[in-house]
Design a protein around this motif. Sequence first.
Motif: not given
Lengths: 574, 195
Positions: A140-169
């Motif tokens: 959040l403190e980084s200039a773009q206030a965006n997740a850095d995919p190289s460090r996180w492996g996945l962006d917040p949006s794909p994380i949300a999509r995968r959890l949505g499917t896995r948790w049967h929302l």
Amino acid sequence: MKALGEAAVDLPWLSPCASSLIALARAALPSVWSQVRTDPGLVLLLARVWGTRSHCSLACDADLLQEALTHLTDPGFTRWDKPGAAFVYRTCLRQARLATALAELVPGCDATKAWVGGLLAPLGWLAACAVDPAEVQRALESAQANADPSRWGLDPSPIARRLGTRWHLPAWLRAVLGHLALPADIAETLGADRLLFQVVQLAVLLCRNAAPSLDLPVGASVGELLTALRLDTAQVETIAGEIFQADEPEKTWQAPAEQPLLADLLDLALRNRRQAAPVAEPELHRSIDRLHAALETQAADQDGRLQALKLSALAEFAAGAGHEINNPLAVISGQAQYILKQLQALDGPADEIENAAEFIDHVHTKVVPSLHKIVGQTQRIHAILTDLMQFARPAVPKAQTVSAAAVVRDVLAAVHALGEQRHVRIVCPEPAADLAFRADPVQARTALAALVRNAIEAAPADGWVNVHVERHAAWIEFVVEDSGPGPSTLAREHLFDPFYSGRSAGRGRGLGLPTAWRLARHQGGDVRFEGSIHGLTRFVLSLPAAGVPDAPALNGVHGHHAEPNGALLTEAHA
Amino acid sequence: MKTVFTTGEAAKICKVSQQTIIRCFDNGQLKGFRVPGSRFRRIPREMLYKFMKDNGIPTDALESGKRKVLLVDDDSELVEVMTKFLEEDGRFEVRVASTGFDAGMLVKEYRPDIIVLDVMLPDINGKEVCQRVRADNTLEDVRILCISGMIEEDKIQDLKLSGADDFLPKPFDAEVLIDRMCALLEIESMDTTTA
């Protein structure tokens, strides 16, 4: 060590706070909802229970307790007041409050679902917080206030999509979590609830515009969403302002693991609720009996009310019909009086009529034209009654597969003269050849012609009418737009009432729109008024879509030619 | 037919100034009377006629004396039959407007004595036409007779409040229409004025 993104996708749950679970053990969810709905873990648990059901409501205590017990010892707890997590949490809460407030202004949009959607929309960020709030804070403190995919492996949006499917929302929620960047039309095909989706999109955008936020991508602009949801800009601004200024109450976040007796408490509560069910049964039966009794009384009242409604509708109708029919009657009466007057002028002894030729000439010049006028006016009344009958009891539709292009051509040919007479330009791109619908061709044509005629009459001189055809899943939609000012707010309520006499001005039989509506309904379709914006009034006729057309054009005579670019154009005042 | 004139009306008919008429009235050249209890001068038709003859003023303006009617209705068939009746009656000069907008334009230009106004016009409501005419104080002498196929009593009341002088429901008797117009224009009924 796993990258943050992957770890977030593997989370078993987001653990609710101990105090939320205690509240849930003490009382049923609807009565403690206002207290626990600010806990993302608990709301997510509710969404998981909803995913297993066909209906989303707050009445699902036992299942919720069961689900909580299943995961109670799993990791996934977050203190939402920690750095990083606090920022994400504040954004979620604002979105939830805003989405709920907006949903209350949008008919047909469920406010509870809007809360859940608004709160959980940044699910990727919530999950990231549960894994590593310090890393979230750094991102959040980084200039773009965006997740850095190289460090996180996945962006917040794909994380949300995968959890949505896995948790049967539920599908509508999955659309909100992962697809806010899409236009509503596409999200709808992915299971989104259109209104709810747009409400959450708007809430996210307004939060983003008002304060530093999570930069969730949204596939629409504030203006588009306000229009689509028919919201008043000033009202929305006031509501958003109030929500942004309100202080969040302090909340202490305690992990379930810190409450050793919590599992026992939940277990006890679960058993109590399950046992309570049979005990409650006689009480339930009694309430059902009371409801039945109440329903019967109401049905009796209803009869009286229905009678009054019928009479008032009849009075409205009689006033309107009277107005329409009295005009031709006035002409008939006037002409008949004129004939009488002419005949009186001839009164007198027969031998005073010296010249038979003169007499016959008198009759021919004075009487015969009046008689013709009378006949013409009786036909006018007859036409009104025929239209009325068509509205009241249309013929049984003879459904067949009809090409949209053929119907549009026929209608354009029928209204061409009216457009020319009123100096209104009719523009109509040639519908795609494969657009076809299933309906009675004559009734469909009458309905569309009534809409186009209405548009021509509503457009100002030198105005325009635009007709085009769209396909929406199971529907073929004929969109008729005009450059007129649109009906007044009062008239909008009565658009489809025959002879609506509340009209203050305007001619016509007052049967066009009602007939179009009636005939469309008769085919399983509909006519709706889509509002007047930016000097454009839009009506939409929708009919059930069909496959390949098997019916040729309805009649062969068309006064049109296809333009080189494929557009059908009737120039009214070329 | 109008039987008594004010000095202003007489001036217009004779095409002289109102002062001239007053002077002639006061010196006895033009006979007339004063309204009882006031100083207003009134000139009976026959006195005015004699005065015009005596002074070599062309009398056709007085003899025509037709009252100007503005007929406002968008139903051309109805307009046609009404015009036929009014013109054959002989006392009226008729002009026609088919929209509220046209009516507004014509009222100023034509300066009718009476407007026969259909309430349901294609553009603006007859009620609004009434209000606009009444808002213009140069048009205060214009009588308005509304006609409509609309039969709701409260709406008729509404029209009268907006400045309509009378209302006649459609369909109507042509003689009744003309009688009502005469009443509003203070023309004596047919039997006494014409043979």
